[in-house]
Design a protein around this motif. Sequence first.
Motif, PDB file in Angstrom:
ATOM      1  N   ALA A 250       0.842  -1.206   0.000  1.00 28.18           N
ATOM      2  CA  ALA A 250       0.000   0.000   0.000  1.00 28.18           C
ATOM      3  C   ALA A 250       0.872   1.250   0.000  1.00 28.18           C
ATOM      4  N   ILE A 251       1.931   1.210   0.802  1.00 28.36           N
ATOM      5  CA  ILE A 251       2.808   2.385   0.869  1.00 28.36           C
ATOM      6  C   ILE A 251       3.605   2.527  -0.431  1.00 28.36           C
ATOM      7  N   MET A 252       4.054   1.401  -0.969  1.00 25.63           N
ATOM      8  CA  MET A 252       4.824   1.452  -2.218  1.00 25.63           C
ATOM      9  C   MET A 252       4.025   2.146  -3.315  1.00 25.63           C
ATOM     10  N   GLU A 253       2.746   1.865  -3.325  1.00 31.36           N
ATOM     11  CA  GLU A 253       1.880   2.472  -4.338  1.00 31.36           C
ATOM     12  C   GLU A 253       1.894   3.997  -4.209  1.00 31.36           C
ATOM     13  N   ILE A 254       1.797   4.475  -2.981  1.00 29.60           N
ATOM     14  CA  ILE A 254       1.802   5.936  -2.774  1.00 29.60           C
ATOM     15  C   ILE A 254       3.185   6.507  -3.081  1.00 29.60           C
ATOM     16  N   VAL A 255       4.240   5.760  -2.739  1.00 28.33           N
ATOM     17  CA  VAL A 255       5.602   6.238  -3.013  1.00 28.33           C
ATOM     18  C   VAL A 255       5.803   6.421  -4.526  1.00 28.33           C
ATOM     19  N   ARG A 256       5.349   5.448  -5.303  1.00 28.17           N
ATOM     20  CA  ARG A 256       5.465   5.561  -6.764  1.00 28.17           C
ATOM     21  C   ARG A 256       4.763   6.811  -7.265  1.00 28.17           C
ATOM     22  N   LYS A 257       3.590   7.053  -6.721  1.00 26.32           N
ATOM     23  CA  LYS A 257       2.789   8.217  -7.092  1.00 26.32           C
ATOM     24  C   LYS A 257       3.565   9.493  -6.744  1.00 26.32           C
ATOM     25  N   ALA A 258       4.160   9.465  -5.570  1.00 25.03           N
ATOM     26  CA  ALA A 258       4.901  10.644  -5.098  1.00 25.03           C
ATOM     27  C   ALA A 258       6.105  10.925  -5.992  1.00 25.03           C
ATOM     28  N   LEU A 259       6.801   9.886  -6.385  1.00 23.38           N
ATOM     29  CA  LEU A 259       7.988  10.060  -7.227  1.00 23.38           C
ATOM     30  C   LEU A 259       7.593  10.604  -8.593  1.00 23.38           C
ATOM     31  N   ALA A 260       6.479  10.095  -9.116  1.00 24.31           N
ATOM     32  CA  ALA A 260       6.008  10.552 -10.416  1.00 24.31           C
ATOM     33  C   ALA A 260       5.619  12.026 -10.372  1.00 24.31           C
ATOM     34  N   ALA A 261       5.102  12.448  -9.237  1.00 28.56           N
ATOM     35  CA  ALA A 261       4.612  13.828  -9.118  1.00 28.56           C
ATOM     36  C   ALA A 261       5.731  14.815  -8.771  1.00 28.56           C
ATOM     37  N   ASN A 262       6.938  14.317  -8.416  1.00 28.89           N
ATOM     38  CA  ASN A 262       8.017  15.211  -8.001  1.00 28.89           C
ATOM     39  C   ASN A 262       9.320  14.949  -8.769  1.00 28.89           C
ATOM     40  N   PRO A 263       9.302  15.167 -10.085  1.00 25.89           N
ATOM     41  CA  PRO A 263      10.504  14.852 -10.888  1.00 25.89           C
ATOM     42  C   PRO A 263      11.743  15.611 -10.411  1.00 25.89           C
ATOM     43  N   LYS A 264      11.533  16.842  -9.940  1.00 28.33           N
ATOM     44  CA  LYS A 264      12.695  17.643  -9.498  1.00 28.33           C
ATOM     45  C   LYS A 264      13.348  16.978  -8.279  1.00 28.33           C
ATOM     46  N   ALA A 265      12.525  16.528  -7.320  1.00 28.37           N
ATOM     47  CA  ALA A 265      13.056  15.862  -6.118  1.00 28.37           C
ATOM     48  C   ALA A 265      13.779  14.580  -6.493  1.00 28.37           C
ATOM     49  N   VAL A 266      13.223  13.875  -7.473  1.00 26.15           N
ATOM     50  CA  VAL A 266      13.849  12.623  -7.906  1.00 26.15           C
ATOM     51  C   VAL A 266      15.238  12.908  -8.482  1.00 26.15           C
ATOM     52  N   ALA A 267      15.308  13.964  -9.339  1.00 28.53           N
ATOM     53  CA  ALA A 267      16.598  14.333  -9.945  1.00 28.53           C
ATOM     54  C   ALA A 267      17.600  14.714  -8.859  1.00 28.53           C
ATOM     55  N   ASP A 268      17.154  15.479  -7.886  1.00 22.61           N
ATOM     56  CA  ASP A 268      18.041  15.896  -6.783  1.00 22.61           C
ATOM     57  C   ASP A 268      18.525  14.689  -5.996  1.00 22.61           C
ATOM     58  N   LEU A 269      17.621  13.758  -5.757  1.00 25.14           N
ATOM     59  CA  LEU A 269      17.981  12.557  -5.004  1.00 25.14           C
ATOM     60  C   LEU A 269      19.049  11.762  -5.743  1.00 25.14           C
ATOM     61  N   ARG A 270      18.864  11.660  -7.027  1.00 23.85           N
ATOM     62  CA  ARG A 270      19.830  10.918  -7.843  1.00 23.85           C
ATOM     63  C   ARG A 270      21.187  11.602  -7.783  1.00 23.85           C
ATOM     64  N   ALA A 271      21.149  12.951  -7.694  1.00 27.29           N
ATOM     65  CA  ALA A 271      22.408  13.714  -7.627  1.00 27.29           C
ATOM     66  C   ALA A 271      23.016  13.658  -6.223  1.00 27.29           C
ATOM     67  N   GLY A 272      22.396  12.890  -5.353  1.00 23.19           N
ATOM     68  CA  GLY A 272      22.966  12.695  -4.009  1.00 23.19           C
ATOM     69  C   GLY A 272      22.484  13.699  -2.984  1.00 23.19           C
ATOM     70  N   LYS A 273      21.471  14.492  -3.337  1.00 26.10           N
ATOM     71  CA  LYS A 273      20.960  15.470  -2.363  1.00 26.10           C
ATOM     72  C   LYS A 273      19.895  14.792  -1.497  1.00 26.10           C
ATOM     73  N   GLN A 274      20.351  14.299  -0.334  1.00 24.37           N
ATOM     74  CA  GLN A 274      19.469  13.522   0.557  1.00 24.37           C
ATOM     75  C   GLN A 274      18.253  14.325   1.032  1.00 24.37           C
ATOM     76  N   LYS A 275      18.462  15.650   1.151  1.00 23.41           N
ATOM     77  CA  LYS A 275      17.374  16.495   1.669  1.00 23.41           C
ATOM     78  C   LYS A 275      16.114  16.421   0.810  1.00 23.41           C
ATOM     79  N   ALA A 276      16.318  16.111  -0.471  1.00 23.50           N
ATOM     80  CA  ALA A 276      15.184  16.086  -1.399  1.00 23.50           C
ATOM     81  C   ALA A 276      14.161  15.019  -1.024  1.00 23.50           C
ATOM     82  N   ALA A 277      14.589  14.022  -0.241  1.00 21.78           N
ATOM     83  CA  ALA A 277      13.652  12.970   0.169  1.00 21.78           C
ATOM     84  C   ALA A 277      12.491  13.553   0.973  1.00 21.78           C
ATOM     85  N   GLY A 278      12.744  14.680   1.641  1.00 27.07           N
ATOM     86  CA  GLY A 278      11.710  15.312   2.479  1.00 27.07           C
ATOM     87  C   GLY A 278      10.434  15.592   1.705  1.00 27.07           C
TER      88      GLY A 278
END
Length: 477
Positions: free
Chosen positions: A419-447
């Motif tokens: 159930a949570i994984m489903e929401i996480v996928r949704k969240a990642l899809a809705a926040n491309p900028k945060a995903v890019a930051d996370l990939r670049a190693g910016k841990q804060k973007a997980a917030g």
Amino acid sequence: MSTLPYEIVVGLEVHLQLKTRTKMFCACPNRYGAEPNTLTCPVCTGQPGALPVANREAFSLAMRVGLALNATIARSTKFDRKNYFYPDLPKGYQISQFDQPITADGSLRLSSGKVIGIVRAHLEEDAGKSSHTESGTGSLVDLNRCGVPLLEIVSAPDMRSSAEAIEYLDALKLLLRHVEASDCDMEKGSLRCDVNVSIRPPGSSVFGQRVEIKNLNSFRSAGRAIDAEAARHHALITAGGAVEAETRLWDDEKGVTRLMRKKEASQDYRYFPDPDLPPHHISEEWINDVRKTLPELPEQRMARYQRDFGLSEYDAGVLVQDKKVAVYFEECAGLAGDAKAAANWIGADLFGWMNENKQDLDASCITPARLAALIRLQKDGTLNVPSARKIFAAMIGNAQDPKDLVATLGLGQVNDRDAIMEIVRKALAANPKAVADLRAGKQKAAGAIVGFVMKESQGRANPALVNELILEILPTL
Ligand SMILES: [Zn+2]
């Protein structure tokens, strides 16, 4: 010392009404708030021929206080008459203890670690209470308070500021409440204090002329009176004058002290041993019996909380401020199996609610057992922090079991991975900028992702699981 700074020297006299069943020298009930002049008899109203008999319970309570203050208990003590005229004192004298107080030479440690000397504490009787009619045409006297047992606790002049005097009063009150000698309610007059103030050049070992101030009805007033009086002394001396031995009254509204009378010396009271009361001998056995009834004192309790429960000095200090709170904490910590969590909930949420609503601990309907149940729901993963707070708020004024409240309010934490994984996928899809930051190693973007998931799940998702799943899914995207 005219232009130099000055040092304040303060000594305190605390009058404590002892919580006995009957008065000091008669069988009248010792009770506050009764109809005027209904709790009186020939002894406490000073009728000719009436004979006082000393109250054993008052001795025991005075001894409890003395022992808690590390003081010596006198093996031989007596009562004296202190003669003065006042309408609320029908006998024309107060029975007090002049040269053989029941206890002397004690000390009290402040939270700062400084030790204040206790010169003596003696037993005496309270006077009546007079009041003046509003029209100014007459005065009324209520003799119910006549003969109520008092313990006058006299400190050494060891305090050096108004803040330190207040610290002393707080520490003394805490101790007195712990030993259950008095309810220490200043509004009802069961704890009253007079202050002795003088000033001197900093570093001097000689005391300046002291002045006594009466009529202080709160610790805050005592602090303000000390500062105002010290400033008055400084101004007097700066102008070339001298401070006189006086008793002054504090005017809380105007923030000034006013002359009440030139200070009496003890010879003005013509003290002499009361011929109606024999000297009292206190046996070692009696002292030991009283010692056995002494509860754990605040300082000892604080040390135990730090040692056994691993609490910080601050947390332990907060919990021992009120014996009722300390008892509550210990029960809750035992039931929850987590002392730190119990201390946190009490110190932050429960006190927060009490302060905000000016309520007592008992009024919340959150018993130690219910708070412990809430803590266990948090520990076993049923509730996350925000949901636990919501349940806590719902528990105030609602006797329902916390577990049932979780169901009623639908606040159970979601620990279902899918159930949570489903929401996480949704969240990642809705926040491309945060995903890019996370990939670049910016841990804060997980917030931003976690925030989205928590919002979607109405605060119910297990945050630890959300973080775990973000890290799991990220490399696969
Ligand atoms: Zn009486």
